[in-house]
Write a protein that holds these residues in place. Structure first.
Motif, PDB file in Angstrom:
ATOM      1  N   SER A  51       0.814  -1.222   0.000  1.00  0.00           N
ATOM      2  CA  SER A  51       0.000   0.000   0.000  1.00  0.00           C
ATOM      3  C   SER A  51       0.849   1.274   0.000  1.00  0.00           C
ATOM      4  N   GLU A  52       2.143   1.170   0.300  1.00  0.00           N
ATOM      5  CA  GLU A  52       3.022   2.336   0.338  1.00  0.00           C
ATOM      6  C   GLU A  52       3.869   2.493  -0.926  1.00  0.00           C
ATOM      7  N   CYS A  53       3.621   1.668  -1.939  1.00  0.00           N
ATOM      8  CA  CYS A  53       4.428   1.676  -3.156  1.00  0.00           C
ATOM      9  C   CYS A  53       4.466   3.070  -3.797  1.00  0.00           C
ATOM     10  N   VAL A  54       5.638   3.465  -4.295  1.00  0.00           N
ATOM     11  CA  VAL A  54       5.809   4.772  -4.937  1.00  0.00           C
ATOM     12  C   VAL A  54       6.099   4.589  -6.424  1.00  0.00           C
ATOM     13  N   SER A  55       5.947   5.678  -7.189  1.00  0.00           N
ATOM     14  CA  SER A  55       6.083   5.586  -8.648  1.00  0.00           C
ATOM     15  C   SER A  55       7.534   5.609  -9.128  1.00  0.00           C
ATOM     16  N   ARG A  56       8.452   6.192  -8.329  1.00  0.00           N
ATOM     17  CA  ARG A  56       9.862   6.234  -8.726  1.00  0.00           C
ATOM     18  C   ARG A  56      10.752   6.452  -7.510  1.00  0.00           C
ATOM     19  N   ALA A  57      12.000   6.044  -7.635  1.00  0.00           N
ATOM     20  CA  ALA A  57      12.954   6.093  -6.521  1.00  0.00           C
ATOM     21  C   ALA A  57      13.266   7.513  -6.081  1.00  0.00           C
ATOM     22  N   GLU A  58      13.245   8.464  -7.003  1.00  0.00           N
ATOM     23  CA  GLU A  58      13.663   9.843  -6.701  1.00  0.00           C
ATOM     24  C   GLU A  58      12.796  10.537  -5.653  1.00  0.00           C
ATOM     25  N   ILE A  59      11.596  10.028  -5.386  1.00  0.00           N
ATOM     26  CA  ILE A  59      10.772  10.685  -4.373  1.00  0.00           C
ATOM     27  C   ILE A  59      10.928  10.070  -2.981  1.00  0.00           C
ATOM     28  N   LEU A  60      11.741   9.016  -2.885  1.00  0.00           N
ATOM     29  CA  LEU A  60      11.996   8.424  -1.575  1.00  0.00           C
ATOM     30  C   LEU A  60      13.059   9.248  -0.855  1.00  0.00           C
ATOM     31  N   ARG A  61      12.750   9.685   0.352  1.00  0.00           N
ATOM     32  CA  ARG A  61      13.670  10.517   1.140  1.00  0.00           C
ATOM     33  C   ARG A  61      13.928   9.856   2.487  1.00  0.00           C
ATOM     34  N   GLY A  79      28.812   9.136   9.995  1.00  0.00           N
ATOM     35  CA  GLY A  79      29.494   8.532  11.136  1.00  0.00           C
ATOM     36  C   GLY A  79      28.730   7.375  11.761  1.00  0.00           C
ATOM     37  N   LEU A  80      27.952   6.668  10.957  1.00  0.00           N
ATOM     38  CA  LEU A  80      27.171   5.552  11.485  1.00  0.00           C
ATOM     39  C   LEU A  80      28.088   4.390  11.849  1.00  0.00           C
ATOM     40  N   PRO A  81      27.784   3.709  12.945  1.00  0.00           N
ATOM     41  CA  PRO A  81      28.645   2.601  13.378  1.00  0.00           C
ATOM     42  C   PRO A  81      28.541   1.388  12.457  1.00  0.00           C
ATOM     43  N   LEU A  82      29.690   0.830  12.110  1.00  0.00           N
ATOM     44  CA  LEU A  82      29.732  -0.373  11.275  1.00  0.00           C
ATOM     45  C   LEU A  82      29.318  -1.579  12.098  1.00  0.00           C
ATOM     46  N   GLY A  83      28.686  -2.538  11.427  1.00  0.00           N
ATOM     47  CA  GLY A  83      28.282  -3.761  12.090  1.00  0.00           C
ATOM     48  C   GLY A  83      27.101  -3.599  13.033  1.00  0.00           C
ATOM     49  N   ARG A  84      26.428  -2.461  12.966  1.00  0.00           N
ATOM     50  CA  ARG A  84      25.305  -2.178  13.871  1.00  0.00           C
ATOM     51  C   ARG A  84      24.065  -1.780  13.069  1.00  0.00           C
ATOM     52  N   THR A  85      22.944  -1.678  13.756  1.00  0.00           N
ATOM     53  CA  THR A  85      21.692  -1.249  13.138  1.00  0.00           C
ATOM     54  C   THR A  85      21.431   0.215  13.446  1.00  0.00           C
ATOM     55  N   THR A  86      21.094   0.970  12.417  1.00  0.00           N
ATOM     56  CA  THR A  86      20.711   2.370  12.559  1.00  0.00           C
ATOM     57  C   THR A  86      19.292   2.507  12.024  1.00  0.00           C
ATOM     58  N   VAL A  87      18.474   3.294  12.703  1.00  0.00           N
ATOM     59  CA  VAL A  87      17.086   3.488  12.308  1.00  0.00           C
ATOM     60  C   VAL A  87      16.937   4.817  11.576  1.00  0.00           C
ATOM     61  N   MET A  88      16.244   4.781  10.435  1.00  0.00           N
ATOM     62  CA  MET A  88      15.919   5.986   9.674  1.00  0.00           C
ATOM     63  C   MET A  88      14.473   5.888   9.210  1.00  0.00           C
ATOM     64  N   HIS A  89      13.865   7.033   8.967  1.00  0.00           N
ATOM     65  CA  HIS A  89      12.533   7.068   8.386  1.00  0.00           C
ATOM     66  C   HIS A  89      12.659   7.189   6.873  1.00  0.00           C
ATOM     67  N   LEU A  90      11.732   6.584   6.176  1.00  0.00           N
ATOM     68  CA  LEU A  90      11.682   6.627   4.716  1.00  0.00           C
ATOM     69  C   LEU A  90      10.325   7.193   4.329  1.00  0.00           C
ATOM     70  N   VAL A  91      10.335   8.343   3.650  1.00  0.00           N
ATOM     71  CA  VAL A  91       9.084   9.002   3.292  1.00  0.00           C
ATOM     72  C   VAL A  91       9.073   9.371   1.815  1.00  0.00           C
ATOM     73  N   PRO A  92       7.884   9.334   1.186  1.00  0.00           N
ATOM     74  CA  PRO A  92       7.782   9.810  -0.189  1.00  0.00           C
ATOM     75  C   PRO A  92       7.628  11.333  -0.175  1.00  0.00           C
ATOM     76  N   ARG A  93       8.489  12.031  -0.869  1.00  0.00           N
ATOM     77  CA  ARG A  93       8.428  13.494  -0.904  1.00  0.00           C
ATOM     78  C   ARG A  93       9.130  13.985  -2.164  1.00  0.00           C
ATOM     79  N   GLU A  94       8.447  14.781  -2.950  1.00  0.00           N
ATOM     80  CA  GLU A  94       8.999  15.275  -4.211  1.00  0.00           C
ATOM     81  C   GLU A  94      10.247  16.116  -4.009  1.00  0.00           C
TER      82      GLU A  94
END
Length: 123
Positions: A51-61, A79-94
């Protein structure tokens, strides 16, 4: 993905959609936010994120620590730590939002940002 399964020279990103759904991907420190958007678009988790599918990669932020990442910023530059998990948000935005000039002036003066005579913008 547990910490023991993340290669020591990679970064595991847990991406969170606005809906709250998450998915993890493993990237190299030289990968940029633009590279990540393309990879996620090309490997879209159909079963979970239909349900969150977008039309192209360029609008993913990507949003990291409350800030939109420009497409050229690499994970290593953050400066993200290697070998670890980092959390980010992914939003569609022109387009990325314009920086708030009042906030920039305050930061350059070393002052704190507050709402006063300047207008505020809540994203």
């Amino acid at each position: 993905m547990s910490a023991k399964n993340i290669p020591g020279d990679k970064i595991n990103l847990r991406l969170i959609l606005v809906s709250g759904k998450t998915k993890e991907f493993v990237f190299s420190p030289i990968d940029s936010a633009g590279d990540i958007a393309i990879h996620v678009y090309d490997n879209w988790p159909e079963a979970d994120w239909t349900s969150e599918c977008v039309s192209r990669a360029e609008i993913l932020r990507l949003i990291y620590q409350g800030r939109f990442l420009h497409s050229s910023v690499t994970l290593g530059a953050l400066g993200l730590p290697l070998g670890r998990t980092t959390v980010m948000h992914l939003v569609p935005r022109e387009h990325l939002p314009e920086p708030n000039s009042h906030d920039q002036r305050q930061k350059s003066k070393g002052g704190s940002s507050s709402c006063c005579s300047a207008s505020c913008c809540i994203l």
